[in-house]
Write a protein that holds these residues in place. Structure first.
Motif, PDB file in Angstrom:
ATOM      1  N   SER A 162      17.306   2.667  13.026  1.00 24.22           N
ATOM      2  CA  SER A 162      17.802   1.422  12.135  1.00 24.22           C
ATOM      3  C   SER A 162      16.993   1.368  11.130  1.00 24.22           C
ATOM      4  O   SER A 162      15.766   1.501  10.967  1.00 24.22           O
ATOM      5  CB  SER A 162      17.489   0.166  13.244  1.00 24.22           C
ATOM      6  N   LYS A 184      24.556   7.499  12.957  1.00 28.24           N
ATOM      7  CA  LYS A 184      23.753   6.508  13.634  1.00 28.24           C
ATOM      8  C   LYS A 184      22.837   5.646  13.044  1.00 28.24           C
ATOM      9  O   LYS A 184      21.864   6.347  11.989  1.00 28.24           O
ATOM     10  CB  LYS A 184      22.861   7.507  14.661  1.00 28.24           C
ATOM     11  N   ASN A 185      23.173   4.607  13.100  1.00 29.50           N
ATOM     12  CA  ASN A 185      22.334   3.604  12.435  1.00 29.50           C
ATOM     13  C   ASN A 185      22.536   1.893  12.889  1.00 29.50           C
ATOM     14  O   ASN A 185      23.490   1.598  12.911  1.00 29.50           O
ATOM     15  CB  ASN A 185      22.585   3.478  10.614  1.00 29.50           C
ATOM     16  N   LYS A 186      21.578   1.688  13.554  1.00 33.16           N
ATOM     17  CA  LYS A 186      21.921   0.175  14.260  1.00 33.16           C
ATOM     18  C   LYS A 186      21.704  -0.716  12.960  1.00 33.16           C
ATOM     19  O   LYS A 186      20.470  -0.887  12.486  1.00 33.16           O
ATOM     20  CB  LYS A 186      20.667  -0.101  15.191  1.00 33.16           C
ATOM     21  N   LYS A 199      19.038   6.737  19.191  1.00 32.99           N
ATOM     22  CA  LYS A 199      19.213   5.720  20.013  1.00 32.99           C
ATOM     23  C   LYS A 199      19.086   4.303  19.353  1.00 32.99           C
ATOM     24  O   LYS A 199      19.747   3.415  19.394  1.00 32.99           O
ATOM     25  CB  LYS A 199      18.856   5.620  21.493  1.00 32.99           C
ATOM     26  N   THR A 200      17.901   4.232  18.811  1.00 35.87           N
ATOM     27  CA  THR A 200      17.572   3.058  18.071  1.00 35.87           C
ATOM     28  C   THR A 200      17.070   3.339  16.713  1.00 35.87           C
ATOM     29  O   THR A 200      16.424   2.249  16.043  1.00 35.87           O
ATOM     30  CB  THR A 200      16.132   2.737  19.119  1.00 35.87           C
TER      31      THR A 200
END
Lengths: 529, 381
Positions: free
Chosen positions: B274, B231-233, B271-272
């Motif tokens: 980054s 998970k990484n935006k 979710k966010t």
């Protein structure tokens, strides 16, 4: 534009007014021009420059028309009657080409920016019939806000100059001001050069009456827009966007609410614009005159968006009716048909063109073409059966515009208009048909008894506010019909009445307005055109 | 019936539109006849107009003030019309009893548990979180906090820095926030729908205390089923919009003025998450000279288990995750920011201990309900 944009607009107008009053009378028009340029640039960005091109076409064309007129007036002196006739024919031909050049130039900007994808959408299926599979690609062009309004205004100016109603403006910037007067930029009304231009350029002193009259009109406009229109929009949006999920009563209620929304939205915004112009001492043409008191659809359209209707009447209907082919048609009809049909047929053909134009003006979509045809058909059929109604009224001695018959005529008009509104709001013709079918086929009494109608974005207090607002508008409308313009009476009245009305309107808007965290912004419907 | 001819159906003639208006009155023209009626006490017309203008604006001001008072929530509860009531219950805390103030969005009210910090370290804290809060709004919250409290530390949760809004929307929202702050009627006016008439005559008295101190308590477990490591935006050239930067700077200035230590904290949120955004915050924190405590990375000391510590598949932490974050942050603040225990302060401790008891009861209730739901779900399978 949403309500907060209008608040911004009102604040902007007040600043402009302050600067306007600081300038010498003779140069006050330059403030309006500058304000228009800034406003237009702010709204549209670089595409605002199209207004320059539009004004440019109108300027060059009108200047040449006036030159031709002057030259003709000079040359015709000392000529015999026949020579004069020949000269006139020659000049008329030249004038026609000049006017046509200007009109085509101004109109082409609108057609390319607003309608090219519509036409491409119509052409591509035809091309595919001939084996062209790829078709013409759709264009992505930014449409400047208000282009439909200022283009018609510029074309009207060219035609007025052609007809000799007015002389061409020598100063390009004064003409540019006429085309881009900032209160009209987003939603009209579409003014005539002779009415508006002199007011814009002559310079006005501050007048208390104009200022308070303008402010009262602006507040009345905000009341219509924020208190009634935006509040009515929530249920209308919910039901129209999911019409397949709802039954008869929800669909009917939403259609009525949408009609209320559209009327209060458009007329409210016109009031804000007219009130703004009024603060500067400038009167914009009337755009609404109690349309829901109309006894026929024809009358409705003479009271609704009046400036558009009169524009089409003066510049399209008359131009087409008086053109050579139509005169020939009229003659042929007179020779072969009875008096009634001979009068009806040519004018109906011209009216058909007017309504196709009116429909298309509203949007580049087949839905709007059918929307125009819908009204044409109603009026045409109405014209056909009208003599029967007149005869019946004469025979049985009743007045078709009074009493029960009058009320029935008004109700019938409102019903037909609401059906038109459903078409106007529906996403497509198919959705429109499904909506009507839903009204007829999905009768669900549970919607009335189960409180469903109150759970669709508009609850009981909302309905009360909308109802009370509508009653207020009705009272003001009735008084206006009887010759008393309440708002102007207030503006001229004693100070305690003036202040009470102004403070009262501010309080009502602040408390009962549909704005703030519980409400999303509602875009103005007619600004999209 | 419709009209007989088509020309009749055509719209109304242009000449019905109003004619150009010449100005009716010249500016400031004195009327000698009129003035003679008041001979001896004549005032110049400009003065009269000025006095009238002032009177109008005084009346307008009184009306606006009155309306604002009428619709102002008279207590800090949802029933009294307070929006996000739990975020504003700090109003009901005795003056200067909150040492650590936490401001942020839903990540903040899910990830911090003031009661866990109280129980473990005797720290008094409050989390004022609101869904989709933007930084300018955080600033206005801080202004409200400072009316009654002077915390030693202000924790700003950094998820608010990257909101869901575009720059234009953010500017619009910022203007709204400032307007609401300046004139609360603009956000409270809708209370006419369900307001008790008696409230009209009351004065505001915010006395409703919450035991959770702003935390959204949820023991629901809804695990993240993917691989958290992935998970990484990725954000190309991340930027802070100017309202965000401007109000973060304002927050820093206010903290400096009041002697409040500011710390930026990023809580775990898949979710966010980054790396790019977090690097940007780090650069910004260095620029303004504050610490950025990033707790949202793989193997962070908080040690979040995404199978058990989230209530909605990795978007927000549940009470178990909140406990981990709070215990870590509490210890960190005590070690590095000079926060001390208030357990010996009887005036504070008795109330906070009672609150903790209620908090524990609620936790047990929720845990039990969750367990029952799990059992029922297993039976169903």
């Amino acid at each position: 534009m949403t309500y907060d944009s209008y608040l911004f607009f009102a604040a902007y107008a007040l600043i402009v007014l302050g600067i306007y009053l600081l300038f010498p009378l003779k140069y006050r028009w330059t403030v309006l021009l500058g304000a228009g340029a800034l406003f237009c640039g702010f709204l549209n960005g670089p595409v605002a420059l199209w207004v320059l091109a539009c004004a440019g076409f109108a300027y060059v064309s009108a200047r040449h028309l006036t030159t031709l007129q002057d030259r003709f007036a000079k040359e015709k002196k000392d000529l015999s009657k026949d020579e004069r006739k020949a000269l006139k024919a020659r000049y008329t031909r030249r004038k026609k080409w000049t006017a046509a050049g200007g009109i085509v130039g101004a109109l082409s900007i609108l057609l390319v920016l607003k309608y090219c994808n519509f036409f491409i959408g119509q052409i591509n299926p035809l091309l595919s019939l001939f084996g062209v599979t790829e078709g013409i690609p759709f264009l992505s062009l930014a449409l400047p806000m208000g282009i439909s309004y200022y283009t018609l205004q510029a074309i009207g100016y060219i035609i007025d100059t052609y007809r000799g109603v007015c002389r061409a403006e020598k100063n390009f910037f004064k003409l540019l001001l006429f085309v881009s007067f900032f209160p009209q930029m987003t939603e009209g009304p579409i003014a005539r050069y002779g009415q508006l231009a002199p007011q814009l350029t002559e310079g006005h002193r501050y007048s208390n009456e104009n200022f308070t009259g303008g402010v009262t009109l602006i507040l009345w406009g905000f009341f219509k827009k924020i208190v009634i229109s935006d509040r009515a929009s929530f249920m209308a949006s919910e039901v129209f966007d999911n019409s397949a999920s709802y039954g008869t009563f929800a669909l009917i209620t939403a259609a009525v609410l949408y009609t209320v929304q559209l009327y209060t939205d458009f007329s409210g915004c016109i009031d804000i614009m007219s009130g703004t112009a009024r603060m500067f001492g400038i009167r914009l043409p009337e755009n609404f005159r109690q349309p829901f008191f109309s006894h026929s659809v024809g009358e409705f359209w003479r009271r609704w968006h009046i400036s558009l209707g009169t524009w089409f009447k003066d510049y399209v209907f008359y131009s087409v009716s008086l053109s050579a082919p139509f005169m020939k048609l009229s003659k042929a009809a007179s020779a072969k048909l009875n008096k009634f049909l001979a009068a009806l047929l040519p004018s109906s053909c011209a009216l058909l063109i007017v309504w196709l134009g009116t429909g298309l003006w509203h949007g580049a979509d087949m839905k709007y073409v059918v929307y125009g045809l819908y009204y044409f058909l109603i009026m045409f059929l109405g014209s056909l059966v009208d003599p029967l109604g007149a005869k019946a009224a004469q025979k049985w001695g009743f007045d078709r515009k009074k009493g029960v018959f009058g009320a029935l005529a008004v109700a019938r008009t409102i019903l037909l208009v609401i059906i038109g509104m459903i078409m106007f709001r529906a996403g497509s013709l198919e959705e429109f048909a499904n909506y009507l079918w839903g009204i007829v086929s999905r009768v669900n009494y549970g919607e009335l008894t189960g409180g469903v109608l109150l759970c669709l974005g508009t609850d009981t207090p909302d309905f009360i506010v909308i109802g009370a607002g509508a009653v207020m508008m009705l009272i003001v409308g009735i008084m206006k019909e009887r010759g008393t313009d309440v708002l102007q009476t207030v503006a001229k009245g004693p100070i305690y009445i003036k202040w009470s009305v102004m403070l009262g309107l501010i309080a009502v808007i602040l408390v009962f307005g549909a704005y703030g965290p519980n409400y999303g912004p509602v875009d103005n419907i007619y600004a999209q055109f | 019936m419709e009209e007989t001819t088509a020309s009749k159906t055509a719209p109304a003639p242009a000449e019905e539109s109003p004619k150009p208006e010449k100005d009716s009155k010249p500016e400031e023209t004195p009327n000698p006849e009129k003035d003679s009626r008041h001979s001896g006490r004549k005032l110049p017309p400009l003065v009269i107009k000025g006095v009238r203008g002032v009177c109008f604006f005084v009346l307008l001001g009184l009306m606006l003030f009155g309306l604002n008072h009428v619709y102002l929530p008279k207590n800090n509860t949802k029933e009294n019309g307070m929006r996000n009531a739990s975020a504003f219950s700090f109003y009901a805390e005795p003056a200067n009893t909150i040492d650590t103030m936490i401001i942020g969005n839903s990540d903040a009210y899910s990830a911090f548990s003031p009661m866990e910090m109280w129980n473990a370290y005797g720290m008094t804290s409050y989390v004022s979180g609101q869904g989709h809060l933007i930084v300018p709004e955080s600033y206005t919250v801080l202004e409200q906090v400072l009316q009654n409290q002077t915390p030693k530390v202000l924790v700003v949760e950094t998820d608010t820095i990257f909101s869901k809004y575009t720059k234009q929307e953010l500017e619009h929202k910022t203007a709204e926030v400032l307007l609401y702050r300046a004139y609360p009627l603009l956000q409270n006016h809708d209370r006419w729908k369900n307001m008790d008439i008696a409230e009209v005559f009351q004065l505001p008295d915010y006395h409703y205390r919450t035991y959770a101190k702003g935390q959204y308590m949820s023991c629901k477990v809804d695990p993240y089923k993917g691989d958290p490591k992935k998970k990484n935006k990725v954000i190309q050239n991340p930027e802070m919009d100017w309202p965000v930067k401007f109000y973060l700077n304002r927050i820093k200035e206010v903290c400096d003025e009041k002697g409040i230590k500011l710390i930026l904290v990023r809580v775990p949120c898949l979710k966010t998450r980054s790396v790019d955004n977090q690097a940007l915050i780090r650069r910004y924190a260095d620029e303004i000279g504050v610490e950025f405590l990033d707790l949202d990375y793989e193997n962070s000391p908080v040690n979040i288990n995404w199978k058990t510590d989230t209530r909605d598949k990795g978007t927000h932490l549940n009470c178990y995750g909140a406990k981990k974050v709070s215990l870590y942050l509490g210890q960190y603040l005590m070690d590095h920011y000079g926060i001390v225990s208030r357990k010996d302060d009887a005036s504070v401790a008795s109330a906070w201990n009672k609150d903790y008891e209620r908090y524990q009861e609620e936790l047990e209730k929720q845990a039990k309900a969750e367990e029952q739901a799990r059992v029922l779900a297993n039976i169903g399978k």
